[in-house]
Design a protein around this motif. Structure first.
Motif, mmCIF file in Angstrom:
data_model
loop_
_atom_site.group_PDB
_atom_site.id
_atom_site.type_symbol
_atom_site.label_atom_id
_atom_site.label_comp_id
_atom_site.label_asym_id
_atom_site.label_seq_id
_atom_site.Cartn_x
_atom_site.Cartn_y
_atom_site.Cartn_z
ATOM 1 N N SER A 140 36.170 -73.747 -22.105
ATOM 2 C CA SER A 140 36.638 -73.331 -23.433
ATOM 3 C C SER A 140 36.588 -71.804 -23.494
ATOM 4 C CB SER A 140 35.742 -73.923 -24.517
ATOM 5 O OG SER A 140 34.470 -73.303 -24.458
ATOM 6 N N GLU A 141 37.341 -71.227 -24.423
ATOM 7 C CA GLU A 141 37.357 -69.755 -24.509
ATOM 8 C C GLU A 141 35.963 -69.213 -24.779
ATOM 9 O OE1 GLU A 141 40.449 -68.322 -27.061
ATOM 10 O OE2 GLU A 141 41.960 -68.752 -25.518
ATOM 11 N N SER A 142 35.201 -69.892 -25.648
ATOM 12 C CA SER A 142 33.859 -69.374 -25.949
ATOM 13 C C SER A 142 32.959 -69.474 -24.723
ATOM 14 C CB SER A 142 33.252 -70.097 -27.157
ATOM 15 O OG SER A 142 33.143 -71.466 -26.873
ATOM 16 N N ALA A 143 33.130 -70.538 -23.932
ATOM 17 C CA ALA A 143 32.312 -70.680 -22.714
ATOM 18 C C ALA A 143 32.704 -69.625 -21.677
ATOM 19 C CB ALA A 143 32.471 -72.078 -22.132
ATOM 20 N N GLN A 144 33.974 -69.291 -21.614
ATOM 21 C CA GLN A 144 34.416 -68.234 -20.691
ATOM 22 C C GLN A 144 33.727 -66.910 -21.022
ATOM 23 O OE1 GLN A 144 38.653 -67.891 -21.088
ATOM 24 N NE2 GLN A 144 38.996 -70.072 -20.731
ATOM 25 N N VAL A 145 33.755 -66.573 -22.307
ATOM 26 C CA VAL A 145 33.170 -65.298 -22.735
ATOM 27 C C VAL A 145 31.660 -65.320 -22.514
ATOM 28 C CG1 VAL A 145 32.705 -63.839 -24.755
ATOM 29 C CG2 VAL A 145 35.020 -64.726 -24.349
ATOM 30 N N ARG A 146 31.051 -66.488 -22.759
ATOM 31 C CA ARG A 146 29.606 -66.597 -22.553
ATOM 32 C C ARG A 146 29.256 -66.375 -21.078
ATOM 33 N NH1 ARG A 146 29.119 -70.927 -25.654
ATOM 34 N NH2 ARG A 146 28.906 -72.369 -23.918
ATOM 35 N N GLN A 147 30.096 -66.875 -20.183
ATOM 36 C CA GLN A 147 29.874 -66.650 -18.739
ATOM 37 C C GLN A 147 29.823 -65.159 -18.420
ATOM 38 O OE1 GLN A 147 29.472 -68.165 -15.766
ATOM 39 N NE2 GLN A 147 29.259 -70.236 -16.558
ATOM 40 N N ALA A 148 30.745 -64.417 -19.011
ATOM 41 C CA ALA A 148 30.787 -62.973 -18.738
ATOM 42 C C ALA A 148 29.591 -62.275 -19.390
ATOM 43 C CB ALA A 148 32.101 -62.392 -19.249
ATOM 44 N N GLU A 149 29.345 -62.601 -20.653
ATOM 45 C CA GLU A 149 28.235 -61.959 -21.382
ATOM 46 C C GLU A 149 26.893 -62.254 -20.719
ATOM 47 O OE1 GLU A 149 28.645 -63.413 -25.368
ATOM 48 O OE2 GLU A 149 29.660 -61.564 -26.025
ATOM 49 N N ASP A 150 26.659 -63.517 -20.388
ATOM 50 C CA ASP A 150 25.368 -63.900 -19.807
ATOM 51 C C ASP A 150 25.192 -63.307 -18.413
ATOM 52 O OD1 ASP A 150 24.925 -65.253 -22.120
ATOM 53 O OD2 ASP A 150 25.098 -67.268 -21.279
ATOM 54 N N GLY A 151 26.296 -63.128 -17.691
ATOM 55 C CA GLY A 151 26.205 -62.481 -16.379
ATOM 56 C C GLY A 151 25.709 -61.059 -16.512
ATOM 57 N N PHE A 152 26.320 -60.304 -17.404
ATOM 58 C CA PHE A 152 25.866 -58.914 -17.626
ATOM 59 C C PHE A 152 24.422 -58.887 -18.124
ATOM 60 C CE2 PHE A 152 30.400 -57.632 -17.622
ATOM 61 C CZ PHE A 152 30.330 -56.444 -16.914
ATOM 62 N N LYS A 153 24.109 -59.821 -19.038
ATOM 63 C CA LYS A 153 22.763 -59.853 -19.622
ATOM 64 C C LYS A 153 21.694 -60.071 -18.552
ATOM 65 C CE LYS A 153 23.192 -61.780 -23.842
ATOM 66 N NZ LYS A 153 23.233 -62.940 -24.750
ATOM 67 N N ALA A 154 21.984 -60.949 -17.601
ATOM 68 C CA ALA A 154 21.007 -61.268 -16.551
ATOM 69 C C ALA A 154 20.757 -60.051 -15.654
ATOM 70 C CB ALA A 154 21.505 -62.446 -15.718
ATOM 71 N N ILE A 155 21.805 -59.313 -15.361
ATOM 72 C CA ILE A 155 21.622 -58.115 -14.523
ATOM 73 C C ILE A 155 20.796 -57.086 -15.290
ATOM 74 C CG2 ILE A 155 22.788 -56.227 -13.311
ATOM 75 C CD1 ILE A 155 25.259 -58.120 -13.119
ATOM 76 N N ALA A 156 21.123 -56.913 -16.565
ATOM 77 C CA ALA A 156 20.389 -55.948 -17.389
ATOM 78 C C ALA A 156 18.913 -56.336 -17.477
ATOM 79 C CB ALA A 156 21.012 -55.878 -18.784
ATOM 80 N N ALA A 157 18.663 -57.630 -17.645
ATOM 81 C CA ALA A 157 17.266 -58.092 -17.747
ATOM 82 C C ALA A 157 16.513 -57.807 -16.445
ATOM 83 C CB ALA A 157 17.235 -59.582 -18.075
ATOM 84 N N ALA A 158 17.170 -58.041 -15.319
ATOM 85 C CA ALA A 158 16.536 -57.785 -14.023
ATOM 86 C C ALA A 158 16.187 -56.309 -13.863
ATOM 87 C CB ALA A 158 17.465 -58.235 -12.898
ATOM 88 N N LEU A 159 16.986 -55.450 -14.520
ATOM 89 C CA LEU A 159 16.767 -54.005 -14.426
ATOM 90 C C LEU A 159 15.848 -53.497 -15.532
ATOM 91 C CD1 LEU A 159 20.437 -52.896 -13.613
ATOM 92 C CD2 LEU A 159 18.522 -53.126 -12.023
ATOM 93 N N GLY A 160 15.289 -54.425 -16.312
ATOM 94 C CA GLY A 160 14.372 -54.026 -17.379
ATOM 95 C C GLY A 160 15.069 -53.478 -18.598
ATOM 96 N N GLU A 161 16.309 -53.912 -18.815
ATOM 97 C CA GLU A 161 17.073 -53.474 -19.994
ATOM 98 C C GLU A 161 17.554 -54.699 -20.779
ATOM 99 O OE1 GLU A 161 20.434 -51.700 -17.925
ATOM 100 O OE2 GLU A 161 19.607 -49.730 -18.264
ATOM 101 N N PRO A 162 16.613 -55.500 -21.310
ATOM 102 C CA PRO A 162 17.040 -56.768 -21.923
ATOM 103 C C PRO A 162 17.966 -56.594 -23.122
ATOM 104 C CG PRO A 162 14.726 -56.306 -22.386
ATOM 105 C CD PRO A 162 15.164 -55.280 -21.401
ATOM 106 N N ASP A 163 17.967 -55.417 -23.719
ATOM 107 C CA ASP A 163 18.805 -55.235 -24.916
ATOM 108 C C ASP A 163 20.153 -54.580 -24.619
ATOM 109 O OD1 ASP A 163 16.749 -56.316 -26.446
ATOM 110 O OD2 ASP A 163 15.744 -54.361 -26.580
ATOM 111 N N ALA A 164 20.402 -54.269 -23.358
ATOM 112 C CA ALA A 164 21.669 -53.588 -23.036
ATOM 113 C C ALA A 164 22.859 -54.510 -23.314
ATOM 114 C CB ALA A 164 21.668 -53.175 -21.569
ATOM 115 N N LYS A 165 23.876 -53.945 -23.950
ATOM 116 C CA LYS A 165 25.093 -54.723 -24.209
ATOM 117 C C LYS A 165 25.953 -54.736 -22.945
ATOM 118 C CE LYS A 165 25.823 -54.464 -29.171
ATOM 119 N NZ LYS A 165 24.468 -54.084 -29.586
#
Ligand code: ZN
Length: 287
Positions: free
Chosen positions: A133-158
């Motif tokens: 679904s379109e919302s699931a597609q966007v979530r895939q992209a958002e969550d991918g970026f979020k996971a990298i940011a979290a690994a780098l110690g930036e959990p709030d990075a957009k």
């Protein structure tokens, strides 16, 4: 395939230069490949580049190449890829899968600390985003970026605003309207590639090296797709980097930049190779 023996012979020559096989990272060369230059890639308003998918390429000169690695990080192979790159002083771009980044945060930090560019390749790498679904597609992209940011110690990075570059690559290059629009709104660039070794197919490192070099000689330049989760790719990389040096290629390191980069139009008669591949995979899967 009649030229196979000669290509194998070429590869054998390159591998013979690196001893002992297969621990190719044993000795770093004195005449390192290094990086010819940094290319700042502005992605304001979105960007779509990579001739396998889009009729636009990054502005690379003759014999200039960009190394990109997808699907990591993976503890068995990514360190070997990083060792090979470090040996040659070479910088690459890593399109990480979010859940792999979450599982191996130390590797994400190592990629950053060694000066490579981090980018996003979705959260869980669905075989195609187009069936979500379109919302699931966007979530895939958002969550991918979020996971990298979290690994780098930036959990709030957009998405697109943290230490990871605002660079995104679709699984199988199968882009969607929803994520393209999402990316454009956030000044995130969509990266295809210009050539590949087809390293998702099992082959010996020697064969993969010969194939990669042959395709590169034919293309003359371009953004190269490899997979740091593939043992055969990790094995061939030291010899491939040596060959780039030996054949006079220059490595270009992509980094985020201001504005929107001026792209180069595809040659006349261009067609997307991606759509043909997606249709083929879909037929194979009966999807
Ligand atoms: Zn992938």
């Amino acid at each position: 395939m009649t030229d196979l023996p000669s290509r194998r012979a070429v590869a054998a020559g390159l591998f013979a230069a690196a001893t002992p096989w297969p621990s190719l990272a044993a000795a770093c060369p004195a005449d390192r490949l290094g990086n010819a230059r940094i290319l700042h890639v502005g992605t304001k308003g979105g960007l779509q580049v990579g001739l396998k998918t889009y009729p636009a390429a990054l502005p690379l000169g003759p014999k200039e190449v960009v190394l990109t690695f997808d699907d990591g990080p993976a503890p068995a192979t990514t360190p070997r890829v990083l060792d090979a790159l470090a040996c040659e002083g070479a910088k690459a771009t890593f399109f990480l899968i979010g859940r792999n980044a979450q599982a191996h945060p130390a590797l994400v930090r190592r990629i950053r600390d060694e000066g490579h560019t981090l980018a996003c390749h979705t959260w869980s790498h669905p075989w195609t985003m187009r069936d979500l679904s379109e919302s699931a597609q966007v979530r895939q992209a958002e969550d991918g970026f979020k996971a990298i940011a979290a690994a780098l110690g930036e959990p709030d990075a957009k998405a697109g605003q943290g230490a990871a570059a605002p660079f995104f690559r679709y699984p199988g290059f199968a882009d969607t309207h929803a994520v393209n629009a999402w990316a454009a709104e956030r000044d995130i660039g969509v990266f295809g590639c210009d050539l590949w070794a087809s390293d998702w197919t099992k082959m010996t490192p020697e064969f993969q090296l010969a194939r990669m070099l042959e395709r590169l000689r034919h293309a003359g330049r371009g953004v190269i797709l490899l997979h740091d989760i593939q043992p055969q790719t990790a094995a061939m990389l030291p010899a491939f980097l040596r060959a780039l040096k030996g054949e006079g290629y220059g490595l270009v390191h992509l980094q985020p930049g201001p504005g929107r980069i001026e792209t180069v139009a595809a040659p006349a008669g261009w067609t997307s190779e991606t759509e043909r591949i997606i249709a083929g995979v879909r037929r194979h899967r009966g999807a």
